[in-house]
Design a protein around this motif. Structure first.
Motif, PDB file in Angstrom:
ATOM      1  N   UNK A  43       0.946  -1.384  -0.003  1.00 49.57           N
ATOM      2  CA  UNK A  43      -0.009   0.006   0.048  1.00 49.57           C
ATOM      3  C   UNK A  43       0.945   1.346  -0.206  1.00 49.57           C
ATOM      4  N   UNK A  44       2.050   1.262   0.716  1.00 52.03           N
ATOM      5  CA  UNK A  44       2.806   2.177   0.792  1.00 52.03           C
ATOM      6  C   UNK A  44       3.577   2.590  -0.580  1.00 52.03           C
ATOM      7  N   UNK A  45       3.975   1.594  -1.106  1.00 49.44           N
ATOM      8  CA  UNK A  45       4.393   1.869  -2.540  1.00 49.44           C
ATOM      9  C   UNK A  45       3.531   2.275  -3.470  1.00 49.44           C
ATOM     10  N   UNK A  46       2.152   1.779  -3.350  1.00 44.28           N
ATOM     11  CA  UNK A  46       1.274   2.388  -4.359  1.00 44.28           C
ATOM     12  C   UNK A  46       1.008   3.945  -4.172  1.00 44.28           C
ATOM     13  N   UNK A  47       1.119   4.480  -2.574  1.00 41.82           N
ATOM     14  CA  UNK A  47       0.731   5.833  -2.312  1.00 41.82           C
ATOM     15  C   UNK A  47       2.167   6.586  -2.718  1.00 41.82           C
ATOM     16  N   UNK A  48       3.255   5.852  -2.842  1.00 39.95           N
ATOM     17  CA  UNK A  48       4.445   6.607  -3.166  1.00 39.95           C
ATOM     18  C   UNK A  48       4.563   6.862  -4.444  1.00 39.95           C
ATOM     19  N   UNK A  49       3.931   5.889  -5.269  1.00 37.92           N
ATOM     20  CA  UNK A  49       4.192   5.994  -6.667  1.00 37.92           C
ATOM     21  C   UNK A  49       2.984   7.140  -7.224  1.00 37.92           C
ATOM     22  N   UNK A  50       1.839   7.057  -6.807  1.00 37.03           N
ATOM     23  CA  UNK A  50       0.796   8.320  -6.946  1.00 37.03           C
ATOM     24  C   UNK A  50       1.486   9.324  -6.870  1.00 37.03           C
ATOM     25  N   UNK A  51       2.153   9.650  -5.671  1.00 34.35           N
ATOM     26  CA  UNK A  51       2.877  11.046  -5.255  1.00 34.35           C
ATOM     27  C   UNK A  51       3.898  11.569  -6.117  1.00 34.35           C
ATOM     28  N   UNK A  52       4.807  10.333  -6.552  1.00 32.50           N
ATOM     29  CA  UNK A  52       6.078  10.565  -7.220  1.00 32.50           C
ATOM     30  C   UNK A  52       6.213  10.206  -8.535  1.00 32.50           C
ATOM     31  N   UNK A  53       5.368   9.438  -9.025  1.00 30.62           N
ATOM     32  CA  UNK A  53       5.520   8.731 -10.378  1.00 30.62           C
ATOM     33  C   UNK A  53       6.418   7.632 -10.431  1.00 30.62           C
ATOM     34  N   UNK A  54       7.044   7.154  -9.243  1.00 29.85           N
ATOM     35  CA  UNK A  54       8.046   6.174  -9.207  1.00 29.85           C
ATOM     36  C   UNK A  54       7.901   5.337  -7.976  1.00 29.85           C
ATOM     37  N   UNK A  55       8.514   4.051  -8.114  1.00 30.94           N
ATOM     38  CA  UNK A  55       8.382   3.105  -6.939  1.00 30.94           C
ATOM     39  C   UNK A  55       9.525   3.505  -6.064  1.00 30.94           C
ATOM     40  N   UNK A  56       9.492   3.181  -4.826  1.00 34.30           N
ATOM     41  CA  UNK A  56      10.589   3.631  -3.587  1.00 34.30           C
ATOM     42  C   UNK A  56      11.513   2.607  -4.068  1.00 34.30           C
ATOM     43  N   UNK A  57      12.907   2.806  -3.803  1.00 28.72           N
ATOM     44  CA  UNK A  57      13.902   1.782  -3.902  1.00 28.72           C
ATOM     45  C   UNK A  57      14.392   1.383  -2.445  1.00 28.72           C
ATOM     46  N   UNK A  58      13.877   2.400  -1.626  1.00 33.60           N
ATOM     47  CA  UNK A  58      14.346   2.063  -0.235  1.00 33.60           C
ATOM     48  C   UNK A  58      13.324   2.019   0.770  1.00 33.60           C
ATOM     49  N   UNK A  59      13.308   1.326   1.852  1.00 30.75           N
ATOM     50  CA  UNK A  59      12.049   1.332   2.758  1.00 30.75           C
ATOM     51  C   UNK A  59      11.922   2.612   3.527  1.00 30.75           C
ATOM     52  N   UNK A  60      13.128   3.411   3.679  1.00 30.66           N
ATOM     53  CA  UNK A  60      13.042   4.496   4.564  1.00 30.66           C
ATOM     54  C   UNK A  60      12.244   5.503   3.674  1.00 30.66           C
ATOM     55  N   UNK A  61      12.050   5.297   2.332  1.00 34.66           N
ATOM     56  CA  UNK A  61      11.332   6.286   1.645  1.00 34.66           C
ATOM     57  C   UNK A  61       9.775   6.050   1.777  1.00 34.66           C
ATOM     58  N   UNK A  62       9.376   4.910   2.324  1.00 32.62           N
ATOM     59  CA  UNK A  62       7.972   4.651   2.483  1.00 32.62           C
ATOM     60  C   UNK A  62       7.519   4.954   3.844  1.00 32.62           C
ATOM     61  N   UNK A  63       6.188   5.290   3.937  1.00 34.98           N
ATOM     62  CA  UNK A  63       5.394   5.820   5.042  1.00 34.98           C
ATOM     63  C   UNK A  63       4.795   4.468   5.825  1.00 34.98           C
ATOM     64  N   UNK A  64       5.670   3.798   6.375  1.00 34.94           N
ATOM     65  CA  UNK A  64       5.270   2.225   6.880  1.00 34.94           C
ATOM     66  C   UNK A  64       4.699   2.325   8.185  1.00 34.94           C
ATOM     67  N   UNK A  65       3.289   1.910   8.599  1.00 31.93           N
ATOM     68  CA  UNK A  65       2.887   1.790   9.868  1.00 31.93           C
ATOM     69  C   UNK A  65       3.195   0.548  10.808  1.00 31.93           C
ATOM     70  N   UNK A  66       3.745  -0.605  10.325  1.00 31.17           N
ATOM     71  CA  UNK A  66       4.002  -1.678  10.989  1.00 31.17           C
ATOM     72  C   UNK A  66       5.760  -2.013  10.942  1.00 31.17           C
ATOM     73  N   UNK A  67       6.147  -2.287  12.014  1.00 33.20           N
ATOM     74  CA  UNK A  67       7.463  -2.656  12.005  1.00 33.20           C
ATOM     75  C   UNK A  67       7.965  -4.064  11.226  1.00 33.20           C
ATOM     76  N   UNK A  68       9.059  -3.928  10.848  1.00 28.31           N
ATOM     77  CA  UNK A  68       9.652  -5.280  10.542  1.00 28.31           C
ATOM     78  C   UNK A  68       9.157  -6.482  11.140  1.00 28.31           C
ATOM     79  N   UNK A  69       8.927  -7.691  10.794  1.00 27.20           N
ATOM     80  CA  UNK A  69       8.491  -8.671  11.458  1.00 27.20           C
ATOM     81  C   UNK A  69       9.685  -9.545  11.938  1.00 27.20           C
ATOM     82  N   UNK A  70       9.573  -9.886  13.203  1.00 26.92           N
ATOM     83  CA  UNK A  70      10.366 -10.827  13.820  1.00 26.92           C
ATOM     84  C   UNK A  70      10.456 -12.095  13.289  1.00 26.92           C
TER      85      UNK A  70
END
Length: 145
Positions: A43-70
């Motif tokens: 979902x964050x990738x889709x939001x990022x694509x809509x805003x910028x016209x490209x997909x994020x290449x780094x997780x830090x560029x995404x607005x994630x709401x869930x931490x990485x899983x253990x």
């Protein structure tokens, strides 16, 4: 004496079955957590694509709401290009440590959701809705126009 041997044999069988059921339950919950995380990335990738016209290449560029899983190592986002344009992305999680009865495995998501062909996770521990983890690209493209 025979009664004791039968009782011990029955106890071993019950414990083995109990362990298998419990291990499957625990691993399925870990996979479900990984799916939640990957859906958040999707979902964050889709939001990022809509805003910028490209997909994020780094997780830090995404607005994630869930931490990485253990129990999983997060790979790098792979962005694919077609005709010089960003056409998709892929991210893989690798199971860290021993997964009793299931061994090492990977879960792969891309812009369309769970990618079973690129994943090595056992179908027996997939969340029940694994095949329905998809975003309709047609509706997303309709928003872009």
């Amino acid at each position: 004496m025979v009664d004791v041997i039968l009782l011990l044999a029955l106890s071993v069988v019950v414990l083995a079955v109990g362990f298998a059921v419990q291990a499957r339950f625990v691993e399925r919950s870990r996979v479900a957590n990984a799916f939640d995380y990957l859906e958040d990335i999707q979902f964050s990738q889709h939001r990022h694509f809509v805003r910028t016209g490209r997909y994020a290449t780094r997780l830090a560029d995404l607005d994630l709401s869930i931490p990485s899983p253990a129990y999983f190592a997060v790979g790098e986002i792979k962005v694919s290009k077609f005709d010089g344009r960003f056409s998709g992305w892929e991210l893989r999680l690798h199971r860290v440590g021993a997964a009793p009865l299931f061994g090492p495995y990977a879960i792969t998501f891309n812009g369309d959701g769970f990618d079973a062909t690129e994943s090595s996770v056992s179908a027996s521990i997939l969340p029940h809705d694994a095949e329905h983890v998809r975003i309709n690209r047609v509706s997303t493209l309709a928003v872009l126009r």
